[in-house]
Enzyme design. Structure first.
Site, short mmCIF file in Angstrom:
data_model
loop_
_atom_site.label_atom_id
_atom_site.label_comp_id
_atom_site.label_asym_id
_atom_site.label_seq_id
_atom_site.Cartn_x
_atom_site.Cartn_y
_atom_site.Cartn_z
N GLY A 12 0.81 -1.22 0.00
CA GLY A 12 0.00 0.00 0.00
C GLY A 12 0.84 1.26 0.00
N TYR A 13 0.25 2.34 0.51
CA TYR A 13 0.91 3.64 0.54
C TYR A 13 2.17 3.62 1.39
N VAL A 14 2.22 2.70 2.37
CA VAL A 14 3.41 2.64 3.23
C VAL A 14 4.37 1.55 2.76
N ASN B 269 -3.22 -2.82 6.25
CA ASN B 269 -4.10 -1.77 6.75
C ASN B 269 -4.67 -2.12 8.12
N THR C 230 -10.31 1.69 11.20
CA THR C 230 -11.19 1.73 12.37
C THR C 230 -12.28 0.66 12.19
N GLU D 275 6.04 3.81 10.99
CA GLU D 275 6.44 4.66 9.86
C GLU D 275 5.90 6.07 10.08
N ALA E 107 4.89 11.16 5.51
CA ALA E 107 3.62 11.81 5.18
C ALA E 107 3.41 11.65 3.68
N LYS F 196 3.92 6.07 18.12
CA LYS F 196 3.33 6.34 16.80
C LYS F 196 1.95 6.98 16.98
N ASN G 20 1.05 11.13 16.02
CA ASN G 20 -0.06 11.57 15.17
C ASN G 20 -1.07 12.40 15.97
N PHE H 270 -8.48 18.70 8.90
CA PHE H 270 -7.50 17.73 8.40
C PHE H 270 -8.20 16.48 7.87
N CYS I 158 -4.99 8.48 8.44
CA CYS I 158 -4.46 8.09 9.75
C CYS I 158 -4.80 8.96 10.95
P1 NAD Z 1 -3.16 0.43 2.36
O1 NAD Z 1 -4.57 0.05 2.55
O2 NAD Z 1 -2.76 1.36 1.27
O3 NAD Z 1 -2.28 -0.91 2.13
C1 NAD Z 1 -2.42 -2.08 2.86
C2 NAD Z 1 -2.27 -3.27 1.91
O4 NAD Z 1 -2.21 -4.47 2.68
C3 NAD Z 1 -3.45 -3.45 0.94
O5 NAD Z 1 -2.99 -3.39 -0.41
C4 NAD Z 1 -4.02 -4.84 1.28
O6 NAD Z 1 -4.48 -5.56 0.16
C5 NAD Z 1 -2.82 -5.51 1.90
N1 NAD Z 1 -3.16 -6.65 2.77
C6 NAD Z 1 -4.11 -6.72 3.75
N2 NAD Z 1 -4.09 -7.91 4.33
C7 NAD Z 1 -3.13 -8.65 3.73
C8 NAD Z 1 -2.63 -9.97 3.90
N3 NAD Z 1 -3.12 -10.77 4.84
N4 NAD Z 1 -1.63 -10.40 3.09
C9 NAD Z 1 -1.12 -9.56 2.14
N5 NAD Z 1 -1.54 -8.32 1.94
C10 NAD Z 1 -2.53 -7.84 2.72
O7 NAD Z 1 -2.65 0.98 3.76
P2 NAD Z 1 -1.42 1.99 4.04
O8 NAD Z 1 -1.86 3.39 3.85
O9 NAD Z 1 -0.21 1.50 3.34
O10 NAD Z 1 -1.24 1.78 5.60
C11 NAD Z 1 -0.70 0.59 6.14
C12 NAD Z 1 -0.39 0.81 7.61
O11 NAD Z 1 0.58 1.84 7.76
C13 NAD Z 1 -1.61 1.25 8.43
O12 NAD Z 1 -1.53 0.64 9.69
C14 NAD Z 1 -1.41 2.74 8.56
O13 NAD Z 1 -1.99 3.24 9.74
C15 NAD Z 1 0.08 2.88 8.62
N6 NAD Z 1 0.63 4.17 8.15
C16 NAD Z 1 0.12 4.78 7.02
C17 NAD Z 1 0.68 5.97 6.56
C18 NAD Z 1 0.17 6.65 5.31
O14 NAD Z 1 0.64 7.74 5.02
N7 NAD Z 1 -0.76 6.08 4.56
C19 NAD Z 1 1.79 6.52 7.22
C20 NAD Z 1 2.28 5.87 8.35
C21 NAD Z 1 1.70 4.69 8.80
C1 UGA Z 2 0.50 12.15 8.79
C2 UGA Z 2 1.77 12.48 9.57
O1 UGA Z 2 2.24 13.77 9.20
C3 UGA Z 2 2.85 11.43 9.29
O2 UGA Z 2 3.98 11.70 10.11
C4 UGA Z 2 2.30 10.05 9.61
O3 UGA Z 2 3.25 9.05 9.31
C5 UGA Z 2 1.04 9.81 8.80
O4 UGA Z 2 0.06 10.85 9.11
C6 UGA Z 2 0.38 8.51 9.11
O5 UGA Z 2 0.55 7.95 10.17
O6 UGA Z 2 -0.37 8.11 8.22
P1 UGA Z 2 -0.33 12.48 6.28
O7 UGA Z 2 -1.68 12.20 6.85
O8 UGA Z 2 0.12 11.72 5.08
O9 UGA Z 2 0.79 12.24 7.40
O10 UGA Z 2 -0.22 14.03 5.88
P2 UGA Z 2 -0.05 15.38 6.76
O11 UGA Z 2 0.92 16.24 6.07
O12 UGA Z 2 0.22 15.09 8.17
O13 UGA Z 2 -1.48 16.06 6.60
C7 UGA Z 2 -2.63 15.51 7.22
C8 UGA Z 2 -3.80 16.46 7.06
O14 UGA Z 2 -3.63 17.64 7.85
C9 UGA Z 2 -3.97 16.97 5.62
O15 UGA Z 2 -5.34 17.03 5.30
C10 UGA Z 2 -3.34 18.35 5.66
O16 UGA Z 2 -3.83 19.18 4.66
C11 UGA Z 2 -3.75 18.79 7.05
N1 UGA Z 2 -2.88 19.85 7.62
C12 UGA Z 2 -1.56 19.62 7.81
C13 UGA Z 2 -3.44 21.08 7.98
O17 UGA Z 2 -4.64 21.29 7.83
N2 UGA Z 2 -2.61 22.03 8.53
C14 UGA Z 2 -1.29 21.82 8.74
O18 UGA Z 2 -0.61 22.74 9.24
C15 UGA Z 2 -0.75 20.59 8.36
#
Ligand code: NAD
Ligand code: UGA
Length: 474
Positions: A14-16, A91, A94, A167, A170, A226, A230, A278, A282
């Site tokens: 995914g995104y991470v 993922n 909630t 992780e 952002a 973590k 956040n 926001f 996450c």
């Molecule tokens: P995402 O939904 O983009 O990706 C998760 C992937 O895991 C999906 O593609 C799904 O198909 C796969 N998956 C689920 N169960 C599986 C399994 N049993 N085997 C193989 N693949 C499986 O989610 P994401 O945004 O990458 O977030 C992942 C985690 O990282 C979350 O816990 C999130 O809170 C955390 N996180 C996200 C961000 C962010 O910016 N998106 C930043 C920091 C931390």
């Molecule tokens: C956030 C954290 O910044 C990351 O460190 C963390 O890893 C991630 O969540 C996560 O756990 O998923 P992200 O959600 O990708 O990252 O983006 P941010 O830049 O934090 O922005 C979050 C939201 O807040 C956006 O809608 C942004 O527009 C808003 N924001 C941000 C404001 O309204 N004001 C600000 O000053 C900063």
């Protein structure tokens, strides 16, 4: 358990998982990195020219290492077997039903991955929680792994060490954040084996991150940090947005207030940009998780305190939407509203929890017509986000009320109001001539609502717009 890592598997593309492990592959050419997912469409996209995640700089990273030491696959079992170290990056949304509904994290993807590892591993491994999880999740993972672990070919018992390595990237700046992280946090058990595993993971990062930036802690501190990070970041946004409401009522300017406060070194100037609210996958999820955790621990005041950060965010979005309606003479029924930006922030195509979704739903309830333009979000995604799951004729109703535009100008043609929901540079840098052309094509009076504080209000007033910017008085 391995002390040097030669092969990495990442469960969850995914995104991470995708960007994080692609960067590891780039910076560690001697390590084989395989990113696996149960979603074949996602894996096919990672193997194509159009990656499933839009991030500046990501294409270049993937192009350089894909097929060299970076592989994307749906063969989860083979990648688990081969790896010394496995990131679990699935993922953790909630929960939408059952105990803790609406607050607690749904951990069934984490548990499914853990059980899969236990059932197919044929050698000892380091398992790394990359997903954001509630405090003490590693203990459950360990119990599952230990209760199901088998024997290696030589008859020795397979063992696992669990680490927490949250992780902090952002979206929109993921590659920059991964290249130069503020810190890398590694939590482990306080045992010799735990420390050895933490050192092995640290060694991977030290291929490009200075050792002084790697902070090793206990497992529970790492997991909680973590959620805490956040919560603290989101709390700053809710705080400045609460002050924005006071600014609008008094004539103070929230940008000036934020700047004045941010000059104090103890406060700092980051994350104080007032906004419509926001979004992102996450902040809300992780704070709700913290609220649930506090409540489960009997800490009601603590839980109420963090819950208020979410409530203030909901209030910010609603206050902004109400402002649009009240300014447009208390009705937007059958009026055309142009929405600029649908992603939750600029430089990403991600719309999860985007403020634009809440605003569009509000405008739809008021029976307005909406034209939406976003430079990166696909039409399909927007339609999906605006359709209530389970409502049969909803998709048809959305299509009647919502049009996806191909440019700023296209969205604004014939509109009564423009709403800026995302801070895309394209909107921020639009010239006076472009705004003049937009103004010309709109109904009069032409209103502009800046939910991001990015446009030059003086210039737009000169053009003729009636402007409202969040946190700025009339
Ligand atoms: P995402 O939904 O983009 O990706 C998760 C992937 O895991 C999906 O593609 C799904 O198909 C796969 N998956 C689920 N169960 C599986 C399994 N049993 N085997 C193989 N693949 C499986 O989610 P994401 O945004 O990458 O977030 C992942 C985690 O990282 C979350 O816990 C999130 O809170 C955390 N996180 C996200 C961000 C962010 O910016 N998106 C930043 C920091 C931390
Ligand atoms: C956030 C954290 O910044 C990351 O460190 C963390 O890893 C991630 O969540 C996560 O756990 O998923 P992200 O959600 O990708 O990252 O983006 P941010 O830049 O934090 O922005 C979050 C939201 O807040 C956006 O809608 C942004 O527009 C808003 N924001 C941000 C404001 O309204 N004001 C600000 O000053 C900063």
């Amino acid at each position: 358990v391995p002390t040097h890592v030669k092969s990495i598997c990442c469960i969850g593309a995914g995104y991470v998982g995708g960007p994080t492990c692609s960067v590891i592959a780039l910076k560690c050419p001697h390590i084989k990195v395989t990113i696996v997912d149960i979603n074949p469409v996602r894996i096919a996209a990672w193997n194509s020219d159009v990656l499933p995640v839009y991030e500046p700089g990501l294409d270049e990273v993937v192009r350089e290492c894909r097929g060299r030491n970076l592989f994307f696959s749906t063969d989860v079992d083979a990648a688990i077997k081969e790896a010394d170290l496995i990131f679990v990056s699935v993922n953790t949304p909630t929960k939408t039903s059952g105990v803790g509904k609406g607050f607690a994290a749904d951990l069934h993807y984490v548990e499914a991955s853990t059980r899969r590892i236990a059932s197919v591993a044929t050698s000892s491994k380091i398992i790394v929680e990359k997903s954001t999880v509630p405090c003490r999740t590693a203990a459950s993972m360990r119990t599952i792994l230990e209760s199901n672990s088998t024997f290696a070919a030589d008859g020795t018992q397979i063992s696992f060490q669990i680490l927490s390595n949250p992780e902090f990237l952002a979206e929109g700046t993921a590659i920059r954040d991964l290249f130069a992280p503020d810190r890398v946090l590694i939590g482990s058990l306080d045992t010799q084996q735990g420390k050895a595993a933490a050192n092995a993971l640290s060694e991977v990062y030290e291929n490009w991150v200075d050792r002084s930036k790697v902070y090793q802690t206990g497992l529970w501190s790492s997991e909680l940090s973590k959620l805490a990070a956040n919560a603290l970041l989101a709390q700053r946004i809710s705080s400045i947005n609460s002050l924005a409401a006071i600014c609008e009522a008094t004539g103070a300017n929230v940008d000036e207030v934020a700047h004045a406060c941010g000059l104090d070194g103890r406060i700092g100037n980051k994350f104080l940009k007032a906004s419509v609210g926001f979004g992102g996958s996450c902040f809300q999820k992780d704070i709700l998780n913290l609220v649930y955790l506090s409540e489960s621990l009997g800490l009601k005041e603590v839980s109420d305190y963090w819950h208020q950060v979410i409530k203030m965010n909901e209030y910010s979005k609603e206050r902004f939407a109400r402002k649009v309606v009240s300014t447009l003479f208390n009705t937007i029924t059958f009026k055309k509203i142009a929405v600029l930006g649908f992603a939750f922030k600029k430089d990403t195509g991600d719309t999860r929890e985007a403020a634009a979704i809440t605003l569009c739903k509000y405008f739809r309830q008021e029976r307005a017509f909406i034209a939406i333009y976003d430079p990166k979000v696909t039409t399909n995604q927007i339609m999906l986000d605006l359709t209530e799951p389970g409502v049969v004729d909803d998709a048809e109703a959305v299509r009647k009320q919502v049009r996806i535009a191909t440019s700023m100008q296209d969205a604004c043609d014939d509109a009564e109001a423009v709403i800026i929901c995302t801070e895309w540079d394209e909107f921020k840098n639009a010239s006076k001539q472009e705004w003049e052309a937009i103004y010309k094509a709109m109904k009069k009076p032409s209103f502009l609502f800046d939910g991001r504080g990015i446009v030059d209000t003086k210039m737009l007033r000169e053009v003729g717009f009636k402007v409202h910017a969040v946190g700025k008085g009339p």
